[in-house]
Design a protein around this motif. Structure first.
Motif, PDB file in Angstrom:
ATOM      1  N   LEU A   9       8.714  -9.183 -19.690  1.00 39.25           N
ATOM      2  CA  LEU A   9       8.823  -7.730 -19.810  1.00 39.25           C
ATOM      3  C   LEU A   9       7.818  -7.156 -20.801  1.00 39.25           C
ATOM      4  O   LEU A   9       7.292  -6.060 -20.598  1.00 39.25           O
ATOM      5  N   SER A  10       7.565  -7.907 -21.878  1.00 40.98           N
ATOM      6  CA  SER A  10       6.668  -7.395 -22.914  1.00 40.98           C
ATOM      7  C   SER A  10       5.227  -7.820 -22.713  1.00 40.98           C
ATOM      8  O   SER A  10       4.299  -7.177 -23.232  1.00 40.98           O
ATOM      9  N   GLY A  11       5.012  -8.924 -21.974  1.00 37.73           N
ATOM     10  CA  GLY A  11       3.670  -9.450 -21.782  1.00 37.73           C
ATOM     11  C   GLY A  11       3.106 -10.129 -23.012  1.00 37.73           C
ATOM     12  O   GLY A  11       1.921 -10.471 -23.057  1.00 37.73           O
ATOM     13  N   ALA A  12       3.982 -10.353 -24.032  1.00 33.78           N
ATOM     14  CA  ALA A  12       3.533 -10.978 -25.275  1.00 33.78           C
ATOM     15  C   ALA A  12       3.676 -12.493 -25.178  1.00 33.78           C
ATOM     16  O   ALA A  12       4.619 -13.007 -24.567  1.00 33.78           O
ATOM     17  N   ALA A  35      18.019 -10.402 -23.120  1.00 32.90           N
ATOM     18  CA  ALA A  35      16.708  -9.753 -22.997  1.00 32.90           C
ATOM     19  C   ALA A  35      16.816  -8.235 -23.035  1.00 32.90           C
ATOM     20  O   ALA A  35      15.850  -7.556 -23.395  1.00 32.90           O
ATOM     21  N   THR A  49      16.497 -15.755 -21.830  1.00 37.46           N
ATOM     22  CA  THR A  49      16.187 -14.549 -22.593  1.00 37.46           C
ATOM     23  C   THR A  49      14.729 -14.532 -23.031  1.00 37.46           C
ATOM     24  O   THR A  49      14.032 -13.517 -22.904  1.00 37.46           O
ATOM     25  N   SER A  66      12.048 -11.857 -21.790  1.00 40.17           N
ATOM     26  CA  SER A  66      11.441 -11.002 -22.806  1.00 40.17           C
ATOM     27  C   SER A  66       9.919 -11.097 -22.760  1.00 40.17           C
ATOM     28  O   SER A  66       9.212 -10.082 -22.881  1.00 40.17           O
ATOM     29  N   MET A  67       9.412 -12.318 -22.565  1.00 35.55           N
ATOM     30  CA  MET A  67       7.970 -12.499 -22.475  1.00 35.55           C
ATOM     31  C   MET A  67       7.416 -11.807 -21.233  1.00 35.55           C
ATOM     32  O   MET A  67       6.345 -11.190 -21.266  1.00 35.55           O
ATOM     33  N   GLU A  78      17.157   0.190 -30.000  1.00 33.40           N
ATOM     34  CA  GLU A  78      15.874   0.894 -29.979  1.00 33.40           C
ATOM     35  C   GLU A  78      16.059   2.389 -29.749  1.00 33.40           C
ATOM     36  O   GLU A  78      15.229   3.196 -30.178  1.00 33.40           O
ATOM     37  N   LEU A 112      17.750  -2.909 -26.281  1.00 33.66           N
ATOM     38  CA  LEU A 112      17.376  -1.558 -25.857  1.00 33.66           C
ATOM     39  C   LEU A 112      18.288  -0.496 -26.474  1.00 33.66           C
ATOM     40  O   LEU A 112      17.844   0.616 -26.770  1.00 33.66           O
TER      41      LEU A 112
END
Length: 309
Positions: free
Chosen positions: A260-263, A21, A253, A257-258, A28, A25
Motif C-alpha cells: 500500500l505504501s510502496g516503501a 495493515a 500486515t 503495508s509495503m 491518522e 488509518l
C-alpha cells in the motif's frame, strides 16, 4: 473435525493481517485508540450473536463455562487497557517486541500443563516464529531508555495475552466455542467504561465516517478473526496455533503495508518477514501428532459444517 484447525487459523491470519495493515488509518484521522477499542468491543457483539443463534441459542451458563469464558475475555481486554498505559509512558519500538513474545508463555504452559507435543517441523516453526515476532517492530539505533513502569506493563501485557491463549484452549474443553466467544464479547464491552475514562476528550475527535464509521469497518476484521481463532484453538494444539497466528498475521500486515505504501522494509523487518513465512510454512506442514493427554472437547456446532463436531 480436527482437520479444520488449520483453516480457522489461516482465516484468522488473513483477517488479522488485513486489520493490522488498516487499523492505523483511524489514528491518522484523529480518532483516539481508546475509542477504537470501544468500537472494536461493539463489533464483537454481532458475530457473537450470529454464531449463538446458529447454535440454537444454547448459551452455557454453568460455572466453569462462565469463569473460563470471562477469563479469556478479560485477559485480552485487560491487556489492551494496560497496553494503552504502557505506550503513553514508554517507547513503542521496545514495548511491542516485548508483547509479541506472548506465544512463548502459551507454548510453555501448553507443553508443561497440557502435555501438548509436536514434531520436528512444528518445533522448528515455533522457534522461528518466536525469533521473527520481535523483529517486526524492532527499530535499531534508537536512544536508550530507562526501565520504568512501561517495562513492567509490557511484561504484564505479554503474560496476559499468553495466558489468554492458554485459557482459550482449556475453555474449549469445558464449553462450546459459541459460549466462549459470547463471554469474550461481554468482557470486551464491560471494559468500555475504562477506555472512555482513558480518552482525552479535550482534543477534537471526528465523529463521522472518518471516526467510528471507518473504525467499525476495520475493527470488524479483528472481531471475525477472534471468532475463528476460538475454533482454531478448539481443534488445534495451542503451542502450534499461537505461534502460527501470531507470526502469520504480522507477516501479512507487513506485506500489505509495503504494497500500500510502496516503501521498502528495513533489514530487521525484512528478516522478520522471511522467518515468519518459513515458520508459518513449517507449522502448516507439520503432520498432526496426538498429545500425551488430550481431553475430549465440549459440545460445539462447527460453522464449516451442519452437524455436531
Amino acid at each position: 473435525m480436527q482437520q479444520h484447525w488449520l483453516t480457522y487459523a489461516l482465516v484468522t491470519t488473513l483477517f488479522w493481517g488485513a486489520w493490522g495493515a488498516l487499523t492505523g488509518l483511524s489514528a491518522e484521522r484523529g480518532f483516539p485508540d481508546t475509542l477504537v477499542y470501544v468500537v472494536w468491543a461493539l463489533t464483537m457483539l454481532p458475530p457473537a450473536l450470529i454464531v449463538l443463534a446458529r447454535a440454537g441459542w444454547k448459551l452455557q451458563r454453568d460455572r466453569r463455562a462462565v469463569v473460563q469464558g470471562l477469563t479469556v475475555g478479560l485477559l485480552g481486554a485487560g491487556g489492551q487497557m494496560l497496553l494503552f498505559r504502557a505506550v503513553e509512558s514508554g517507547p513503542a519500538y521496545l514495548i511491542f517486541p516485548i508483547v509479541s513474545l506472548s506465544p512463548g508463555v502459551t507454548i510453555a504452559l501448553s507443553y508443561g500443563l497440557l502435555r501438548e507435543r509436536t514434531g520436528k517441523l512444528g518445533l522448528a516453526g515455533i522457534v522461528l516464529a518466536l525469533i521473527a515476532l520481535p523483529l517486526f517492530d524492532y527499530q535499531p539505533g534508537q536512544q536508550a531508555q530507562d526501565l520504568g513502569l512501561w517495562f513492567v506493563l509490557a511484561l504484564v501485557v505479554m503474560a496476559s495475552w499468553g495466558l489468554q491463549a492458554f485459557f482459550l484452549k482449556t475453555a474449549n474443553n469445558v464449553a462450546s466455542a459459541e459460549s466462549i466467544f459470547f463471554y469474550m464479547a461481554v468482557s470486551a464491552v464491560a471494559c468500555i467504561p475504562a477506555a472512555l475514562w482513558m480518552t482525552d476528550f479535550s482534543h477534537p475527535i471526528p465523529w463521522g465516517w472518518n471516526g467510528p464509521g471507518l473504525a467499525a469497518l476495520i475493527q470488524v476484521l479483528n472481531a471475525v478473526g477472534a471468532l475463528t481463532l476460538v475454533y482454531a484453538f478448539r481443534y488445534g494444539k495451542a503451542l502450534v496455533v499461537a505461534p502460527l497466528v501470531n507470526a502469520g498475521a504480522p507477516l501479512l500486515t507487513a506485506l500489505l503495508s509495503m504494497a500500500l505504501s510502496g516503501a521498502a522494509p528495513g533489514g530487521f523487518k525484512l528478516a522478520g518477514v522471511a522467518l515468519a513465512l518459513l515458520a508459518a510454512l513449517l507449522l502448516a506442514l507439520q503432520p498432526e501428532t496426538p498429545s500425551s493427554a488430550e481431553p475430549a472437547p465440549g459440545p460445539v456446532r462447527d460453522p464449516l459444517g451442519d452437524g455436531k463436531a
